[in-house]
Motif scaffolding. Structure first.
Motif, mmCIF file in Angstrom:
data_model
loop_
_atom_site.group_PDB
_atom_site.id
_atom_site.type_symbol
_atom_site.label_atom_id
_atom_site.label_comp_id
_atom_site.label_asym_id
_atom_site.label_seq_id
_atom_site.Cartn_x
_atom_site.Cartn_y
_atom_site.Cartn_z
ATOM 1 N N ASN A 15 0.857 -1.183 0.000
ATOM 2 C CA ASN A 15 0.000 0.000 0.000
ATOM 3 C C ASN A 15 0.890 1.228 0.000
ATOM 4 O OD1 ASN A 15 -1.339 2.237 1.837
ATOM 5 N ND2 ASN A 15 -2.964 1.138 0.774
ATOM 6 N N HIS A 17 1.128 5.736 -0.792
ATOM 7 C CA HIS A 17 0.455 7.011 -0.998
ATOM 8 C C HIS A 17 0.999 7.723 -2.232
ATOM 9 C CE1 HIS A 17 -1.864 6.754 2.633
ATOM 10 N NE2 HIS A 17 -0.777 6.404 3.289
ATOM 11 N N TYR A 19 1.931 7.330 -6.179
ATOM 12 C CA TYR A 19 1.646 6.495 -7.336
ATOM 13 C C TYR A 19 2.922 5.946 -7.970
ATOM 14 C CZ TYR A 19 0.257 5.194 -12.059
ATOM 15 O OH TYR A 19 0.071 4.513 -13.233
ATOM 16 N N LYS A 43 -6.222 2.078 -7.390
ATOM 17 C CA LYS A 43 -6.469 3.229 -6.532
ATOM 18 C C LYS A 43 -7.698 2.961 -5.688
ATOM 19 C CE LYS A 43 -7.383 8.146 -6.597
ATOM 20 N NZ LYS A 43 -7.793 9.299 -7.376
ATOM 21 N N ASN A 44 -7.568 3.228 -4.386
ATOM 22 C CA ASN A 44 -8.695 3.103 -3.477
ATOM 23 C C ASN A 44 -9.715 4.169 -3.838
ATOM 24 O OD1 ASN A 44 -10.445 2.818 -1.312
ATOM 25 N ND2 ASN A 44 -8.818 2.672 0.182
ATOM 26 N N GLU A 48 -8.542 9.375 1.357
ATOM 27 C CA GLU A 48 -7.384 10.008 0.732
ATOM 28 C C GLU A 48 -6.770 9.082 -0.305
ATOM 29 O OE1 GLU A 48 -3.644 9.350 3.514
ATOM 30 O OE2 GLU A 48 -5.315 10.225 4.606
ATOM 31 N N SER A 50 -4.737 6.576 -2.142
ATOM 32 C CA SER A 50 -3.760 5.546 -1.826
ATOM 33 C C SER A 50 -3.814 4.508 -2.937
ATOM 34 C CB SER A 50 -4.031 4.908 -0.459
ATOM 35 O OG SER A 50 -5.221 4.166 -0.472
ATOM 36 N N ASP A 52 -2.738 0.491 -4.102
ATOM 37 C CA ASP A 52 -2.387 -0.859 -3.671
ATOM 38 C C ASP A 52 -1.896 -1.649 -4.875
ATOM 39 O OD1 ASP A 52 -3.355 -1.353 -0.745
ATOM 40 O OD2 ASP A 52 -4.938 -0.177 -1.672
#
Length: 78
Positions: A15, A17, A19, A43-44, A48, A50, A52
């Motif tokens: 994970n 923050h 890219y 992307k979540n 905010e 984040s 994965d």
């Protein structure tokens, strides 16, 4: 058009923050694990920003999967 996919967050390889850090880590992972198939940076969709990293084969396709699933948008497919 965005591709929305479902994953169990516990299956995440990492994970991030940032890219670019996520993409770099996914590329390194793919180089070290040749037989792992496609690696996705996603992307979540909530909260905010984040990012994965998941293996494409871990994508949940059955809508009756456990409630631990989360929606993600595919940012990069390696």
């Amino acid at each position: 058009m965005d591709e929305v996919v479902l994953f169990n967050p516990g299956d995440s390889i990492g994970n991030f923050h940032d890219y670019h850090e996520a993409v770099q880590t996914a590329q390194i992972y793919q180089e070290r694990h040749d037989n792992s198939g496609h690696v996705l940076v996603v992307k979540n969709e909530h909260g905010e920003p984040s990012f994965d990293i998941f293996l494409a084969e871990q994508q949940l396709t059955n809508s009756t999967e456990p409630s631990t699933k989360k929606r993600y948008t595919v940012s990069k497919k390696l």
